[in-house]
Scaffold this motif. Structure first.
Motif, short mmCIF file in Angstrom:
data_model
loop_
_atom_site.label_atom_id
_atom_site.label_comp_id
_atom_site.label_asym_id
_atom_site.label_seq_id
_atom_site.Cartn_x
_atom_site.Cartn_y
_atom_site.Cartn_z
N UNK A 94 73.56 66.55 71.77
CA UNK A 94 74.92 66.97 72.08
C UNK A 94 75.54 66.16 73.20
N UNK A 95 74.77 65.86 74.25
CA UNK A 95 75.34 65.17 75.40
C UNK A 95 75.72 63.72 75.09
N UNK A 96 75.12 63.14 74.05
CA UNK A 96 75.42 61.74 73.71
C UNK A 96 76.51 61.60 72.65
N UNK A 97 77.05 62.69 72.18
CA UNK A 97 78.06 62.62 71.12
C UNK A 97 79.27 61.78 71.52
N UNK A 98 79.84 61.94 72.74
CA UNK A 98 81.00 61.10 73.09
C UNK A 98 80.69 59.61 73.05
N UNK A 99 79.49 59.22 73.51
CA UNK A 99 79.12 57.81 73.54
C UNK A 99 78.88 57.29 72.12
N UNK A 100 78.32 58.13 71.27
CA UNK A 100 78.10 57.73 69.88
C UNK A 100 79.44 57.49 69.18
N UNK A 101 80.41 58.38 69.43
CA UNK A 101 81.72 58.21 68.80
C UNK A 101 82.43 56.98 69.35
N UNK A 102 82.37 56.77 70.67
CA UNK A 102 83.03 55.61 71.28
C UNK A 102 82.45 54.32 70.73
N UNK A 103 81.13 54.27 70.58
CA UNK A 103 80.47 53.06 70.06
C UNK A 103 80.84 52.82 68.60
N UNK A 104 80.83 53.89 67.81
CA UNK A 104 81.16 53.78 66.39
C UNK A 104 82.58 53.24 66.20
N UNK A 105 83.54 53.83 66.93
CA UNK A 105 84.93 53.44 66.76
C UNK A 105 85.21 52.02 67.25
N UNK A 106 84.46 51.57 68.26
CA UNK A 106 84.75 50.25 68.84
C UNK A 106 83.99 49.11 68.18
N UNK A 107 83.07 49.41 67.29
CA UNK A 107 82.29 48.33 66.68
C UNK A 107 82.41 48.27 65.16
#
Length: 451
Positions: A94-107
């Motif tokens: 749960x705590x890594x969800x924002x970073x996973x979304x940010x990485x997905x959208x930017x790459x």
């Protein structure tokens, strides 16, 4: 004076909305009228700019918004987003969800229009926010904004990245070498900083969140649908997400075909964002009828139509303000500023390129237009600068993200789709893109040491 009047118009719009609680549509029209009349566009020119700007934005994103919101509403009715979030939570925590979304959208997704990205990603962000914690919604919203625009300006084939590289004659392969590192790193670092910012009492749900009634109903229907036993056998998650995945593949294929030079009229048709999202809408409708039934499907469509109308009006008026700004001579003022500093040291040149792109974005409200205009201003004097073109290009990309706010149609789409108030959108999207711009600038300066 043009720059001053532009600043006054932006402050006027923000002040009316936040301080005096004036409806955003009325506030943006008043700001547009002030700017046009005060900066010399004239009575007829101002009205023409307002109406033409509205129409141009609707031409560009009207169907995208409508189809995208309806896809989201229908997939909510099937419970697909809730299932996707549960899978993500198990996969990354749960705590890594924002970073996973940010990485997905930017790459992975920069080939997709930013308007399409926010329409398709916002339901996932809202569904995931309860799993992230007390500040889940602002964290996910900030990650979404930072991820979309870091990819848009730094990562090929993001439109802004390709435009800057083309105008400054930078090979795309060379740009990709740096952009693929700076883009996702900027998105993740921005999400980390926003987590720190939100630790105290910065976020106030009672004033920062403003969920549309139709959005609440839509999510309630989805939750009820997810809990109700279905007479049909549950479909695999990958199949339920095809209405999102297929349009992304279609649009991405069209973008790469154009980039690599094998586009044909048929390929352009298949890769058109409007066609792709309509295909997604058909798929979502069929899946919803199959899994949720006719009544819940019709209810989801009604909710989606309700939400779409509000978003379209605010988005169009945001385009009107941008159109009035483009009728002024602000770009000529900034061109003279940069030409006066030709031959300056590397650090000053990088900072000036960043500043011009940032100021243009603040004034115009469009990341791509700010990036393209800044690159067009700087390109003629590029040979007189003692700095590599790739460094100037990356500095423009960094500056063009700065402080996305009320004169952007994306701001109003973001606000409505994520269920935020204007103040909440300023705290997430505006602050987040400002942090992303500031975080990426030192990386550009590092590149200048060896590029």
């Amino acid at each position: 004076m043009v720059a001053l009047h532009t600043a006054v118009a932006i402050v006027l719009a923000i002040g009316l909305i936040i301080r005096f609680k004036v409806n955003p549509v009325i506030s943006l029209i008043l700001a547009s009228l002030y700017l046009g009349l005060a900066s010399g566009v004239g009575f007829a020119g101002t009205i023409e700019a307002i109406t033409v700007g509205f129409g141009e934005i609707m031409t560009e994103v009207g169907l995208l918004i409508g189809f995208g919101v309806l896809i989201g509403a229908l997939l909510h009715s099937t419970g697909a987003f809730q299932r996707m979030v549960r899978v993500l939570v198990r996969a990354v925590g749960a705590t890594r969800l924002p970073y996973a979304m940010a990485t997905l959208l930017s790459t992975i997704l920069p080939s997709i229009y930013v308007d399409v990205q926010v329409v398709l990603a916002s339901p996932v962000a809202r569904s995931a926010s309860p799993h992230v914690g007390r500040n889940g919604l602002p964290l996910m919203a900030s990650a979404l904004g930072a991820g979309i625009f870091a990819g848009y300006v730094f990562v090929i084939p993001g439109l802004a990245a390709i435009s800057i590289a083309g105008l400054l004659d930078i090979p795309l392969g060379r740009w990709l070498l740096y952009g693929i590192v700076i883009g996702p790193l900027t998105a993740v670092l921005t999400s980390l900083v926003m987590r720190l910012v939100l630790r105290g009492g910065f976020w106030k749900p009672e004033s920062d969140e403003e969920v549309d009634d139709a959005l609440v109903e839509q999510e309630a229907h989805a939750a009820a649908g997810a809990e109700e036993p279905s007479a049909n056998r549950p479909l695999p998650l990958w199949l339920m997400l095809l209405p999102i995945l297929v349009p992304l593949v279609m649009i991405g294929f069209g973008a790469f075909a154009d980039l690599l030079g094998f586009a044909t009229p048929l390929v352009e048709f298949v890769g058109d964002a409007n066609v792709a999202l309509f295909v997604g809408l058909l798929g979502a409708y069929l899946l919803s009828r199959r899994t949720a039934g006719r009544q819940r499907t019709d209810d989801a469509l009604d909710d989606g139509f309700h939400t779409t109308g509000e978003i379209l009006l605010i988005t169009g008026v945001g385009g009107s303000l941008g159109a009035v700004i483009t009728r002024t001579d602000l770009d000529q003022v900034l061109a003279g500023l940069f030409q006066a500093d030709a031959g300056a040291p590397v650090l000053l040149s990088v900072l000036l390129a960043w500043f011009i792109a940032a100021l243009l974005h603040l004034a115009i409200g469009s990341v791509s237009v700010a990036a393209i205009t800044a690159a067009g201003i700087i390109a003629p004097v590029l040979t007189s600068l003692d700095v590599a073109p790739i460094v100037i290009g990356l500095a423009i990309a960094s500056g063009a993200m700065f402080a996305l706010q009320v004169n952007s149609n994306f701001f109003w789409m973001f606000k409505a789709l994520l269920g935020l108030s204007t103040k909440g959108s300023l705290k997430t999207l505006t602050l987040g893109t400002s942090i992303a711009s500031a975080v990426s600038l030192p990386m550009v300066l590092v590149v200048s040491l060896f590029a």
